[in-house]
Enzyme design. Structure first.
Site, PDB file in Angstrom:
ATOM      1  N   HIS A   1       0.820  -1.215   0.000  1.00 28.65           N
ATOM      2  CA  HIS A   1       0.000   0.000   0.000  1.00 28.65           C
ATOM      3  C   HIS A   1       0.853   1.264   0.000  1.00 28.65           C
ATOM      4  CE1 HIS A   1       0.085  -0.077   4.553  1.00 28.65           C
ATOM      5  NE2 HIS A   1       0.027   1.222   4.395  1.00 28.65           N
TER       6      HIS A   1
ATOM      7  N   ASP B   1       1.225  -7.675   2.314  1.00 24.17           N
ATOM      8  CA  ASP B   1       1.313  -6.237   2.030  1.00 24.17           C
ATOM      9  C   ASP B   1       2.762  -5.775   1.827  1.00 24.17           C
ATOM     10  OD1 ASP B   1       0.833  -3.544   1.797  1.00 24.17           O
ATOM     11  OD2 ASP B   1      -0.443  -3.403   3.563  1.00 24.17           O
TER      12      ASP B   1
ATOM     13  N   SER C   1       4.030   2.302   8.435  1.00 26.02           N
ATOM     14  CA  SER C   1       3.810   1.302   7.396  1.00 26.02           C
ATOM     15  C   SER C   1       5.102   1.089   6.633  1.00 26.02           C
ATOM     16  CB  SER C   1       2.729   1.762   6.436  1.00 26.02           C
ATOM     17  OG  SER C   1       1.490   1.426   6.967  1.00 26.02           O
TER      18      SER C   1
HETATM   19  N1  ARG Z   1      -4.757   0.467   7.381  1.00 26.99           N
HETATM   20  C1  ARG Z   1      -3.562   0.679   6.582  1.00 26.99           C
HETATM   21  C2  ARG Z   1      -2.822   1.957   7.021  1.00 26.99           C
HETATM   22  O1  ARG Z   1      -3.475   2.852   7.549  1.00 26.99           O
HETATM   23  C3  ARG Z   1      -3.878   0.897   5.150  1.00 26.99           C
HETATM   24  C4  ARG Z   1      -4.302  -0.298   4.408  1.00 26.99           C
HETATM   25  C5  ARG Z   1      -4.635   0.056   2.992  1.00 26.99           C
HETATM   26  N2  ARG Z   1      -5.720  -0.818   2.552  1.00 26.99           N
HETATM   27  C6  ARG Z   1      -7.040  -0.479   2.481  1.00 26.99           C
HETATM   28  N3  ARG Z   1      -7.900  -1.423   2.268  1.00 26.99           N
HETATM   29  N4  ARG Z   1      -7.468   0.756   2.619  1.00 26.99           N
HETATM   30  O2  ARG Z   1      -2.011   2.406   6.261  1.00 26.99           O
HETATM   31  N1  ASP Z   2      -1.480   1.340   8.061  1.00 28.74           N
HETATM   32  C1  ASP Z   2      -0.752   2.448   8.682  1.00 28.74           C
HETATM   33  C2  ASP Z   2       0.259   3.135   7.746  1.00 28.74           C
HETATM   34  O1  ASP Z   2       0.107   3.159   6.561  1.00 28.74           O
HETATM   35  C3  ASP Z   2      -0.050   1.994   9.920  1.00 28.74           C
HETATM   36  C4  ASP Z   2      -0.841   2.237  11.147  1.00 28.74           C
HETATM   37  O2  ASP Z   2      -1.619   3.204  11.197  1.00 28.74           O
HETATM   38  O3  ASP Z   2      -0.637   1.491  12.103  1.00 28.74           O
HETATM   39  O4  ASP Z   2       1.170   3.812   8.148  1.00 28.74           O
END
Ligand code: ARG
Ligand code: ASP
Length: 761
Positions: free
Chosen positions: A89, A225, A663
């Site tokens: 991502h 990921d 991330s």
């Molecule tokens: N929760 C992850 C973070 O905040 C992002 C994951 C991206 N995937 C999604 N389905 N939105 O970065």
């Molecule tokens: N998914 C989040 C990011 O992209 C990580 C988190 O918020 O824990 O940085």
């Protein structure tokens, strides 16, 4: 009034509840202060490195393998040829930019089978931290304490520029100086930014985004990921613009990868660039988030997502158009829900209030403290009361409801253009600026409209503006909206027709035709455009009545928070404080562990390919579709050397304090080896940006076994694994691997490990 004995009891209780949540897993620590603050504790928890192995300016250390990837993620170096690992991502934009219908790398994945096939990404950077320094004295030393916040800011900005210049003048380095503890301390990070970063590989979305929004922020998780890039440097191994003459970068350090496997309780640390936390808010600040802001934003986005989903389900074209938008709207939506619930479950407001009672008591004990800190809590109360009276809510509705309408947020840059033209169209400079803007809008229009469906946006318009009209105080209703609602037989749908029908911004044809006119004609059309005028009307309320109050209060609150935190640090002399995240390099540490999301449920700390395959059986959930190849490899148990006791680990949980920006961060074991790739948090733990809870806050990481399996077995890119320093467990010899001692280039490298190399290909 409490008698002294009662008071003592109250304080004791408050202290107990405090120590229960302030466990040391919490914290995002400064690399240069690890020796002083954390080394002993980290070693007590199992770490076998010294603080100097993690951060050193005299020899290569772990920090030399960590980069800020682009502006918002973290990455780490995993080979001596500059191979960079980050999340799928995080590389999403780049993977998408190389994709076309014929070569759909999002769907099929991409793997460069030789360096020639690696794909350049203009604009993408990877930034190393060369060293850091406490510059508090240089920044604050000559600043008197009686300045207003604005004057202070001004002086600080000047000082920052001076120090930055002194530190980097004549070098190719950059310098970032940021405030810590609300501006009590300043640290400088000297950076080295590489500009030729090429895409090496990415799995298909069905792996890299497996689980999609269904599983986002959730455990159990099975998302692969990750994506892989390579840093290229000039002939001198220094940053250079893209050139075919550039060479893979030779890093000072790259992380060895351990396949020994992890078990519950193992020490872990996360090294990366967390973006933003607010752990030291007063109770009223927490309640503003938990009781006003989060619920409002969630309510608006719930409606928006529902409308998008309806249209996406009904029309495959709309599904593709809105896929990325939906994901980003839903990412924060889901996080806010988790945050609200988490804060409630933690009783966060009451915990903050307890702390404030202690603070007030401590302040009352000495006159010096009283004059220094006596006004802090009452002033917070005053400010947050004003914020809670409509200011916060209107701000959220402006941003989420008004600007949640694509037509209105699109209108902003056209309004800017109209205002620019209005300022004058005489000088060469003015003409050039206006032409640049027009060209920018023209260039961006096709991509914007490619992902735009007017019918969907009109529904969003009708529902979100209705919400604004119902939920926001009358005095903060834009004039245009009030007037529209007075019309006979008014409905929100008919209002949408009236705005979208004549608007010049509603289709690519209209926008292109508009921008081809003379600047004066563009201006006249825009200032009469119903979308632009509606936005203007919203802006009038927001910029004249909301923003000035909000900014003034926020500025005051920053100052109050600086004092409050300073006082807390004096009061709790033995407690180690860490500064809020501010996109600078930090270390968090904890251990591998599961959690209990609720009273009767316990979660294991890891997931496996078995669980992933099981999910893929839920064929009604598109997020769970997987490539046939993965199913075959599972059927044949064709896992190469990457399984543990015949099973393929996929993801694991640990108690490292992380947030957005982490991330792509490496999860590192006690010996400094890579064991996982951080990519998310658990839903029950998302309140950790405001208050940490050791019982429930976990970071979610991709297991390196699954990572290497996917690269080698699934993608057939085993040559990349060979480039890495993989440490195979001695108990499980890999049949196709022979031992070969490899001298690591840097003589001062901290990890003189034996590398094993495949011999069959
Ligand atoms: N929760 C992850 C973070 O905040 C992002 C994951 C991206 N995937 C999604 N389905 N939105 O970065
Ligand atoms: N998914 C989040 C990011 O992209 C990580 C988190 O918020 O824990 O940085």
């Amino acid at each position: 009034m409490l008698n002294p004995k009662q008071l003592f009891l109250v304080l004791l209780l408050a202290l107990c509840s405090l120590s229960a949540w302030a466990r040391p897993d919490e914290g995002m620590w400064l690399p240069m202060l690890l020796k002083q603050l954390n080394e002993t504790d980290m070693q007590k928890k199992g770490m076998r490195l010294s603080a100097e192995d993690i951060y050193s300016i005299n020899k290569s250390s772990l920090k030399d393998a960590i980069v800020q990837f682009g502006s918002g993620c973290t990455g780490e170096i995993i080979s001596n040829q500059g191979l960079l690992l980050t999340n799928h991502h995080c590389g999403y934009g780049q993977i998408q930019s190389h994709s076309s219908v014929e070569n759909d790398y999002l769907t099929k994945g991409f793997w460069a089978m030789s360096k020639e096939q690696e794909k350049p990404n203009p604009g993408l950077t990877a930034t190393f931290i060369v060293r850091m320094e406490d510059v508090t004295k240089q920044i604050l030393g000559d600043i008197p304490s009686n300045l207003t916040e604005a004057e202070r800011e001004h002086r600080i900005t000047t000082n920052i520029k001076k120090v930055q210049y002194g530190a980097t003048n004549g070098t190719h380095y950059g310098a970032i100086i940021r405030p810590f503890f609300y501006g009590t301390e300043y640290y400088m990070y000297i950076t080295e930014t590489f500009r030729d970063i090429r895409l090496v590989g990415a799995p298909p979305e069905s792996i890299g985004k497996f689980g999609g929004d269904t599983d986002n922020w959730m455990w159990p998780r099975h998302t692969g990921d990750f994506s892989i890039f390579r840093i290229y440097a000039g002939p001198d191994n220094k940053p250079a613009d893209y050139s075919t003459n550039n060479k893979p970068y030779t890093p000072k350090h790259h992380l060895p990868i351990s396949l020994a496997g992890i078990k519950e309780g193992d020490f872990t640390m996360v090294f990366g660039f967390p973006a933003r936390t607010t752990e030291y808010l007063p109770s009223q600040g927490v309640s503003e988030i938990a009781e006003i802001s989060d619920p409002a934003k969630v309510k608006i986005r719930t409606m928006r997502l529902h409308l998008l989903e309806q249209d996406m389900l009904a029309d495959p074209k709309v599904r593709i158009q809105y896929a990325a938008k939906y994901a980003s709207v839903s990412n924060s939506h889901k996080r806010w829900i988790g945050e609200m619930r988490g804060l409630k479950k933690l009783d966060a407001i009451a915990k903050k209030q307890d702390l404030e009672k202690q603070f007030a008591h401590w302040v009352s004990q000495e006159t010096g403290r009283k004059s220094m800190y006596g006004h802090v809590l009452p002033h917070f109360e005053q400010n947050y009361t004003i914020l809670a009276n409509d200011i916060s809510l209107t701000r959220d509705y402006y941003q989420e409801a008004a600007l949640g309408v694509e037509l209105l947020s699109y209108a902003q840059s056209f309004l800017d253009l109209a205002e620019l033209i209005q300022k004058g169209y005489q000088t060469e400079q003015q003409k050039a600026d206006i032409q640049t803007q027009i060209k920018g809008l023209l260039d961006a229009a096709p991509a914007y409209f490619k992902n735009y469906n007017q019918a969907t946006d009109k529904k969003v318009f009708a529902s979100l503006l209705e919400m604004y009209a119902i939920d926001i105080a009358y005095k903060y209703q834009p004039e245009a909206l009030k007037k529209a609602m007075e019309a006979k037989k008014f409905t929100w749908a008919s209002y949408a027709d009236k705005v979208y029908g004549p608007s010049n911004l509603a289709s690519l044809e209209k926008v292109t035709a508009l921008l081809k006119l003379s600047p004066n004609a563009i201006k006249a059309k825009l200032l009469a455009d119903p979308a632009v005028t509606l936005l203007q009307s919203f802006n009038n309320v927001y910029q004249e009545e909301i923003l000035p109050v909000y900014n003034q209060l926020t500025e005051q609150n920053t100052l109050l928070n600086r004092l409050y935190l300073q006082g807390l640090r004096e009061m709790q002399k033995d407690k180690k404080f860490y500064p809020d995240a501010n996109s600078t390099l930090r270390v968090s540490y904890g251990k591998v562990e599961g959690y209990k999301p609720s009273e009767d449920v316990t979660y294991e700390y890891y997931t496996t390919l078995e669980g992933l395959i099981e999910k893929s059986g839920m064929t009604e959930i598109p997020d769970y579709r997987i490539p046939d190849k993965l199913r075959e490899l599972h059927l044949k148990k064709d896992y190469g050397p990457y399984a543990i006791n015949g099973k393929m680990p996929v993801a694991f949980l640990a108690s490292n304090h992380t947030t957005g920006g982490n991330s792509g961060s490496p999860v590192i074991n006690a010996k400094g080896e890579l064991v996982g790739l951080n990519f998310d948090r658990n839903w029950e733990g998302t309140m950790s940006d405001i208050m940490y809870d050791p019982e429930r806050v976990r970071n979610i990481s991709l297991d390196v076994h699954y990572l290497l399996f996917l690269i080698d077995k699934f993608a057939g890119a085993g040559h990349l694994v060979q480039e890495m320093n993989v440490i195979y467990p001695s108990s499980q010899p890999d049949p196709v691997v022979k031992k070969e001692s490899v001298e690591i280039k840097h003589k001062d490298n901290i990890f003189k490990t034996k590398k094993k190399v495949k011999i069959d290909d």
